[in-house]
Design a protein around this motif. Structure first.
Motif, PDB file in Angstrom:
ATOM      1  N   ALA A   1       0.832  -1.201   0.000  1.00  0.00           N
ATOM      2  CA  ALA A   1       0.000   0.000   0.000  1.00  0.00           C
ATOM      3  C   ALA A   1       0.869   1.256   0.000  1.00  0.00           C
ATOM      4  CB  ALA A   1      -0.943  -0.001   1.197  1.00  0.00           C
ATOM      5  N   VAL A   2       1.934   1.231   0.791  1.00  0.00           N
ATOM      6  CA  VAL A   2       2.846   2.377   0.834  1.00  0.00           C
ATOM      7  C   VAL A   2       3.540   2.551  -0.507  1.00  0.00           C
ATOM      8  CG1 VAL A   2       5.008   3.217   1.846  1.00  0.00           C
ATOM      9  CG2 VAL A   2       3.199   2.335   3.328  1.00  0.00           C
ATOM     10  N   LEU A   3       4.002   1.468  -1.103  1.00  0.00           N
ATOM     11  CA  LEU A   3       4.655   1.546  -2.407  1.00  0.00           C
ATOM     12  C   LEU A   3       3.685   2.051  -3.472  1.00  0.00           C
ATOM     13  CD1 LEU A   3       6.786  -1.732  -2.433  1.00  0.00           C
ATOM     14  CD2 LEU A   3       7.617   0.621  -2.223  1.00  0.00           C
ATOM     15  N   PHE A   4       2.445   1.579  -3.416  1.00  0.00           N
ATOM     16  CA  PHE A   4       1.441   2.047  -4.372  1.00  0.00           C
ATOM     17  C   PHE A   4       1.172   3.534  -4.168  1.00  0.00           C
ATOM     18  CE2 PHE A   4      -2.979   2.894  -5.563  1.00  0.00           C
ATOM     19  CZ  PHE A   4      -2.915   2.560  -6.904  1.00  0.00           C
ATOM     20  N   ALA A   5       1.057   3.972  -2.932  1.00  0.00           N
ATOM     21  CA  ALA A   5       0.819   5.388  -2.636  1.00  0.00           C
ATOM     22  C   ALA A   5       1.996   6.236  -3.106  1.00  0.00           C
ATOM     23  CB  ALA A   5       0.565   5.586  -1.151  1.00  0.00           C
ATOM     24  N   GLN A   6       3.221   5.726  -2.909  1.00  0.00           N
ATOM     25  CA  GLN A   6       4.402   6.449  -3.369  1.00  0.00           C
ATOM     26  C   GLN A   6       4.410   6.553  -4.898  1.00  0.00           C
ATOM     27  OE1 GLN A   6       7.554   4.180  -1.587  1.00  0.00           O
ATOM     28  NE2 GLN A   6       7.658   5.496   0.242  1.00  0.00           N
TER      29      GLN A   6
ATOM     30  N   LEU B   1       1.404  11.629  -9.837  1.00  0.00           N
ATOM     31  CA  LEU B   1       0.727  12.923  -9.724  1.00  0.00           C
ATOM     32  C   LEU B   1       1.721  14.069  -9.769  1.00  0.00           C
ATOM     33  CD1 LEU B   1      -1.966  12.096  -7.019  1.00  0.00           C
ATOM     34  CD2 LEU B   1      -2.330  12.503  -9.463  1.00  0.00           C
ATOM     35  N   GLU B   2       2.866  13.878  -9.161  1.00  0.00           N
ATOM     36  CA  GLU B   2       3.913  14.910  -9.191  1.00  0.00           C
ATOM     37  C   GLU B   2       4.397  15.135 -10.621  1.00  0.00           C
ATOM     38  OE1 GLU B   2       8.454  15.415  -7.542  1.00  0.00           O
ATOM     39  OE2 GLU B   2       7.058  14.288  -6.313  1.00  0.00           O
ATOM     40  N   ASP B   3       4.589  14.040 -11.364  1.00  0.00           N
ATOM     41  CA  ASP B   3       5.009  14.151 -12.769  1.00  0.00           C
ATOM     42  C   ASP B   3       3.947  14.876 -13.596  1.00  0.00           C
ATOM     43  OD1 ASP B   3       7.326  12.813 -12.124  1.00  0.00           O
ATOM     44  OD2 ASP B   3       6.675  10.875 -12.946  1.00  0.00           O
ATOM     45  N   LYS B   4       2.678  14.540 -13.350  1.00  0.00           N
ATOM     46  CA  LYS B   4       1.592  15.207 -14.067  1.00  0.00           C
ATOM     47  C   LYS B   4       1.547  16.691 -13.712  1.00  0.00           C
ATOM     48  CE  LYS B   4      -1.451  11.243 -14.777  1.00  0.00           C
ATOM     49  NZ  LYS B   4      -2.762  10.647 -14.461  1.00  0.00           N
ATOM     50  N   ALA B   5       1.766  16.989 -12.458  1.00  0.00           N
ATOM     51  CA  ALA B   5       1.759  18.393 -12.030  1.00  0.00           C
ATOM     52  C   ALA B   5       2.894  19.162 -12.707  1.00  0.00           C
ATOM     53  CB  ALA B   5       1.877  18.490 -10.510  1.00  0.00           C
ATOM     54  N   LYS B   6       4.065  18.551 -12.812  1.00  0.00           N
ATOM     55  CA  LYS B   6       5.192  19.203 -13.485  1.00  0.00           C
ATOM     56  C   LYS B   6       4.883  19.415 -14.965  1.00  0.00           C
ATOM     57  CE  LYS B   6       8.890  17.682 -10.417  1.00  0.00           C
ATOM     58  NZ  LYS B   6      10.072  16.834 -10.268  1.00  0.00           N
TER      59      LYS B   6
END
Length: 114
Positions: A23-28, A34-39
């Protein structure tokens, strides 16, 4: 049975921890996506802002050029009106000269016939 229960609990705890790690790996991974999309969106916005600024600059330049051409058109129209007035005066002068010459000819004819 207590050892078996303990082993079972340990297995359950290991499975639970593994599922938490997944779950943590999936969230990461999701956060990274999302960070890449935001950039990418930020880059698109920057590109659009730059294009908008360039478009605004071109619009301003065209507006200035239009104002210059309007001024030139007004100047040309005034010069044309002035030239047309001068031409009309020359035309009237020529008509006057022709009428005078015609009158002189008519008088000469009358004198000659008379």
């Amino acid at each position: 049975m207590s050892e078996l229960s303990c082993a079972h609990n340990c297995l359950n705890r290991d499975e639970y921890l593994k599922s938490q790690n997944v779950a943590v790996l999936f969230a990461q991974h999701k956060a990274k996506t999302l960070e890449d999309k935001a950039k990418a969106l930020e880059a698109d916005v920057t590109t659009l802002l730059k294009a908008s600024a360039e478009g605004q600059q071109q619009l301003n330049e065209l507006s200035n050029k239009n104002a210059q051409l309007q001024q030139q058109l007004q100047t040309t129209e005034k010069a044309l009106a002035s030239t047309m007035c001068k031409l009309a005066l020359v035309h009237l002068d020529l008509i006057g000269n022709i009428m005078r010459d015609y009158s002189v000819i008519m008088v000469d004819i009358m004198v000659f016939e008379g």
